[in-house]
Write a protein that holds these residues in place. Structure first.
Motif, PDB file in Angstrom:
ATOM      1  N   ASP A  74      70.196 126.236 -12.710  1.00 28.61           N
ATOM      2  CA  ASP A  74      69.584 126.072 -11.389  1.00 28.61           C
ATOM      3  C   ASP A  74      68.752 124.798 -11.406  1.00 28.61           C
ATOM      4  O   ASP A  74      68.105 124.474 -12.413  1.00 28.61           O
ATOM      5  N   SER A  75      68.738 124.074 -10.312  1.00 26.88           N
ATOM      6  CA  SER A  75      67.993 122.812 -10.259  1.00 26.88           C
ATOM      7  C   SER A  75      67.231 122.705  -8.948  1.00 26.88           C
ATOM      8  O   SER A  75      67.686 123.169  -7.902  1.00 26.88           O
ATOM      9  N   GLY A 105      64.294 131.838  -6.269  1.00 29.12           N
ATOM     10  CA  GLY A 105      65.203 131.967  -7.405  1.00 29.12           C
ATOM     11  C   GLY A 105      64.938 133.229  -8.210  1.00 29.12           C
ATOM     12  O   GLY A 105      65.875 133.901  -8.664  1.00 29.12           O
ATOM     13  N   SER A 118      74.548 121.854 -10.968  1.00 33.47           N
ATOM     14  CA  SER A 118      74.398 123.247 -10.554  1.00 33.47           C
ATOM     15  C   SER A 118      75.706 123.810 -10.019  1.00 33.47           C
ATOM     16  O   SER A 118      76.095 124.943 -10.347  1.00 33.47           O
ATOM     17  N   GLY A 159      75.348 127.489 -10.823  1.00 33.74           N
ATOM     18  CA  GLY A 159      73.940 127.678 -10.505  1.00 33.74           C
ATOM     19  C   GLY A 159      73.617 127.329  -9.068  1.00 33.74           C
ATOM     20  O   GLY A 159      74.505 127.061  -8.251  1.00 33.74           O
ATOM     21  N   ARG A 160      72.327 127.308  -8.756  1.00 33.35           N
ATOM     22  CA  ARG A 160      71.860 127.007  -7.402  1.00 33.35           C
ATOM     23  C   ARG A 160      71.115 125.669  -7.398  1.00 33.35           C
ATOM     24  O   ARG A 160      70.402 125.344  -8.352  1.00 33.35           O
ATOM     25  N   TYR A 161      71.275 124.943  -6.313  1.00 33.53           N
ATOM     26  CA  TYR A 161      70.542 123.689  -6.132  1.00 33.53           C
ATOM     27  C   TYR A 161      69.725 123.768  -4.844  1.00 33.53           C
ATOM     28  O   TYR A 161      70.186 124.297  -3.827  1.00 33.53           O
ATOM     29  N   GLN A 201      74.160 129.298 -16.373  1.00 34.13           N
ATOM     30  CA  GLN A 201      74.123 128.734 -15.036  1.00 34.13           C
ATOM     31  C   GLN A 201      72.820 127.941 -14.879  1.00 34.13           C
ATOM     32  O   GLN A 201      71.733 128.476 -15.083  1.00 34.13           O
ATOM     33  N   ASP A 242      76.942 129.727  -0.864  1.00 33.21           N
ATOM     34  CA  ASP A 242      76.172 130.080  -2.062  1.00 33.21           C
ATOM     35  C   ASP A 242      75.274 131.287  -1.841  1.00 33.21           C
ATOM     36  O   ASP A 242      74.439 131.597  -2.689  1.00 33.21           O
ATOM     37  N   GLU A 254      72.638 118.374  -8.063  1.00 33.07           N
ATOM     38  CA  GLU A 254      73.496 119.238  -7.257  1.00 33.07           C
ATOM     39  C   GLU A 254      74.859 119.422  -7.933  1.00 33.07           C
ATOM     40  O   GLU A 254      75.415 120.526  -7.951  1.00 33.07           O
ATOM     41  N   GLN A 260      68.472 132.218 -17.837  1.00 35.69           N
ATOM     42  CA  GLN A 260      68.122 131.471 -16.630  1.00 35.69           C
ATOM     43  C   GLN A 260      67.531 130.131 -17.059  1.00 35.69           C
ATOM     44  O   GLN A 260      66.506 130.082 -17.744  1.00 35.69           O
ATOM     45  N   THR A 278      66.247 126.622 -15.423  1.00 37.87           N
ATOM     46  CA  THR A 278      65.875 125.939 -14.182  1.00 37.87           C
ATOM     47  C   THR A 278      65.264 124.588 -14.535  1.00 37.87           C
ATOM     48  O   THR A 278      64.325 124.520 -15.336  1.00 37.87           O
TER      49      THR A 278
END
Length: 520
Positions: free
Chosen positions: A224-225, A266, A243, A248-250, A222, A63, A240, A193, A195
């Motif tokens: 993010d969490s 982030g 995301s 997205g990102r976790y 996307q 990632d 997870e 974004q 989150t």
């Protein structure tokens, strides 16, 4: 003997390679996503068409972002190559704004130190946002509430965050995420974004995690969490999964103090996102949205992206249409003038000797003769004219040529210069609770009674929750009614389902409030 050993070594090596090839699948070393795409008619809100900027995200299996060579990225449409990447900048260098929503879980597990850390982190995040960024803060519990709407100033932010408390008995996480994605819809091209800070435990939602992933994929959002939990760590796998499925990102915050660092990471990653410039000479400036495909050649990866081409007419073609219109209008005027100059047919006079004088037409049907005795006397200069007898004749009126139908006046758009500075158009309130105040329009501007609008007008029973939408795009200002109960009126006329072009001086009435349009 040596030959036998050599053949055995070769056989072992080949067998090892085959075993490795059959027993293992090629690892997915990277993933690609694209969008939004930026372009404009005049170079104010993006590069001047046919130049197009496309946000590109290329990440490895861990990632982490991968280095990107713009020459390796190409745009295709309908199987044909439109352009290859020309240059690359970061999102921060390009200067585009980001539309961010911070969704907070206010369940019982977030009370105490976690919620205090969240308040501090969010306050710092919003205060450090750039002028072109828009931030909204919403909270998720038994219901979803917008605590800080888009465009709120820092003073409003500070006051709203003081009132944020843990509430309710359930956390409708999936419903809250779908509501958040609705807030990102209907806006001009912008990097979105979303989150979410939560323990990942959903309770009581009407929707499922699959609904969230499906909607995020369709809207290209996307998610993010950041997982924050002191117990039941198995729920963090839900965050997870969301995301990973949406690109997205976790990250997990093992303590409330780590929140600040994770959100800061982030933000930095988002601002470092590459923006690749293209010269799309083969794309028509037809005012339509073109579905394109962005391909990264080294990894044989592809991602879809929509490019909205502005409507630009060739100048020589405009002059051709103008001259043709003048010619047609002149021809019509000449025809009308010629028909109006045609003389009316004169009355026919017949001597009375041809018919017996005693025969008279009935009074009700006898037409009047086009002649009088006084006129005859004046012509001969005597009081008594010569005795002449005329029979009555019928005067027929010439048939009028058919008139062209009356056409409604074409409404010409007014162009608001300076739209790139957010000062292209202004709504000046002349009636209602905001009378005397002015509201600059930059992009989309929502008016209604509920939180989530750019202008919230509370206490007006004639106003709907989301009543009207004013939009400034390509220096043209429009207004549309968003299915309100009492309608939106422009210059006293209620709008239908279509958008209405606006010009300086127009008046918009929503509920009991009236706004006058003027230039910035």
């Amino acid at each position: 003997m040596l030959k036998v050993r050599s053949w055995i070594a070769v056989a072992v090596a080949v067998a090892s390679c085959l075993a490795a090839g059959l027993g293992q699948k090629p690892a997915k070393t990277s993933k690609l996503s694209a969008g939004p795409a930026y372009t404009s008619k005049d170079g104010k809100t993006g590069p001047k068409f046919p130049s197009v900027d496309v946000v590109v995200r290329l990440r490895g299996a861990d990632d982490a972002p991968l280095a990107l060579n713009p020459k390796d990225v190409k745009l295709f449409s309908g199987g044909n190559q439109l352009a290859a990447g020309d240059s690359l900048r970061t999102f921060a260098e390009a200067g585009y704004g980001v539309k961010t929503i911070l969704a907070l879980d206010l369940s019982g597990s977030m009370s105490g130190a976690p919620l205090a850390a969240v308040r501090t982190t969010i306050a710092r995040f919003v205060n450090n946002a750039r002028e072109q960024d828009r931030v909204e803060v919403l909270t998720i519990a038994d219901d979803t509430r917008i605590e800080v709407p888009f465009g709120a100033d820092k003073a409003t932010l500070a006051e709203r965050l003081k009132t944020v408390r843990s509430r309710g008995t359930m956390t409708r996480l999936y419903d809250g995420l779908l509501f958040a994605m609705e807030q990102l819809q209907g806006s001009p091209p912008a990097l979105h974004q979303l989150t979410v800070i939560s323990d990942g435990h959903d309770e009581g939602s009407k929707h499922s995690i699959d609904d969230v992933i499906k909607q995020a994929t369709a809207d290209k959002v996307q998610i993010d969490s950041i997982g924050l939990s002191r117990s039941h760590l198995e729920y963090l796998q839900v965050l997870e999964h969301i995301s990973q499925a949406t690109g997205g990102r976790y990250a997990r915050a093992s303590s409330p103090q780590e929140l600040d660092g994770l959100i800061d990471q982030g933000i930095k990653a988002m601002r470092a996102t590459p923006v690749v410039a293209f010269k799309t000479e083969k794309l028509s400036a037809d005012g339509k949205t073109h579905h394109a495909e962005l391909r990264w050649q080294p990894g044989n990866l592809a991602a879809s992206v929509d490019v909205h081409a502005p409507l630009i007419a060739n100048r020589w073609l405009i002059w051709v249409w103008v001259l043709a219109g003048c010619f047609v209008a002149g021809a019509i005027l000449l025809i009308v003038a010629a028909r109006r100059r045609q003389p009316e047919p004169a009355a026919t006079v017949q001597p009375a000797q041809e018919q017996p004088q005693s025969v008279q037409a009935p009074p009700s049907t006898q037409p009047m003769a086009k002649w009088s005795a006084s006129a005859e006397a004046e012509e001969h200069g005597s009081a008594q004219p010569p005795l002449r007898t005329y029979s009555p004749t019928v005067v027929q009126e010439a048939a009028r040529p058919p008139q062209p139908p009356v056409r409604a006046k074409t409404r010409v758009a007014a162009f608001f210069d300076g739209a790139q500075d957010g000062q292209g158009a202004v709504l000046e309130a002349t009636a209602g609770p905001f009378a005397g105040q002015s509201f600059p329009i930059a992009g989309e501007f929502l008016i209604g009674a509920l939180p989530g609008n750019d202008l919230v007008i509370a206490g007006d029973p004639t106003l709907s929750g989301f009543h009207a939408r004013v939009r400034l795009a390509d220096s043209v200002l429009t207004v549309e009614d968003t299915h309100s109960t009492n309608g939106t009126h422009v210059n006293g006329v209620r709008l239908g389902q279509d958008r209405k072009l606006l010009k300086p001086g127009d008046e918009i009435r929503v509920g009991r409030s009236v706004f006058r349009v003027r230039g910035g």
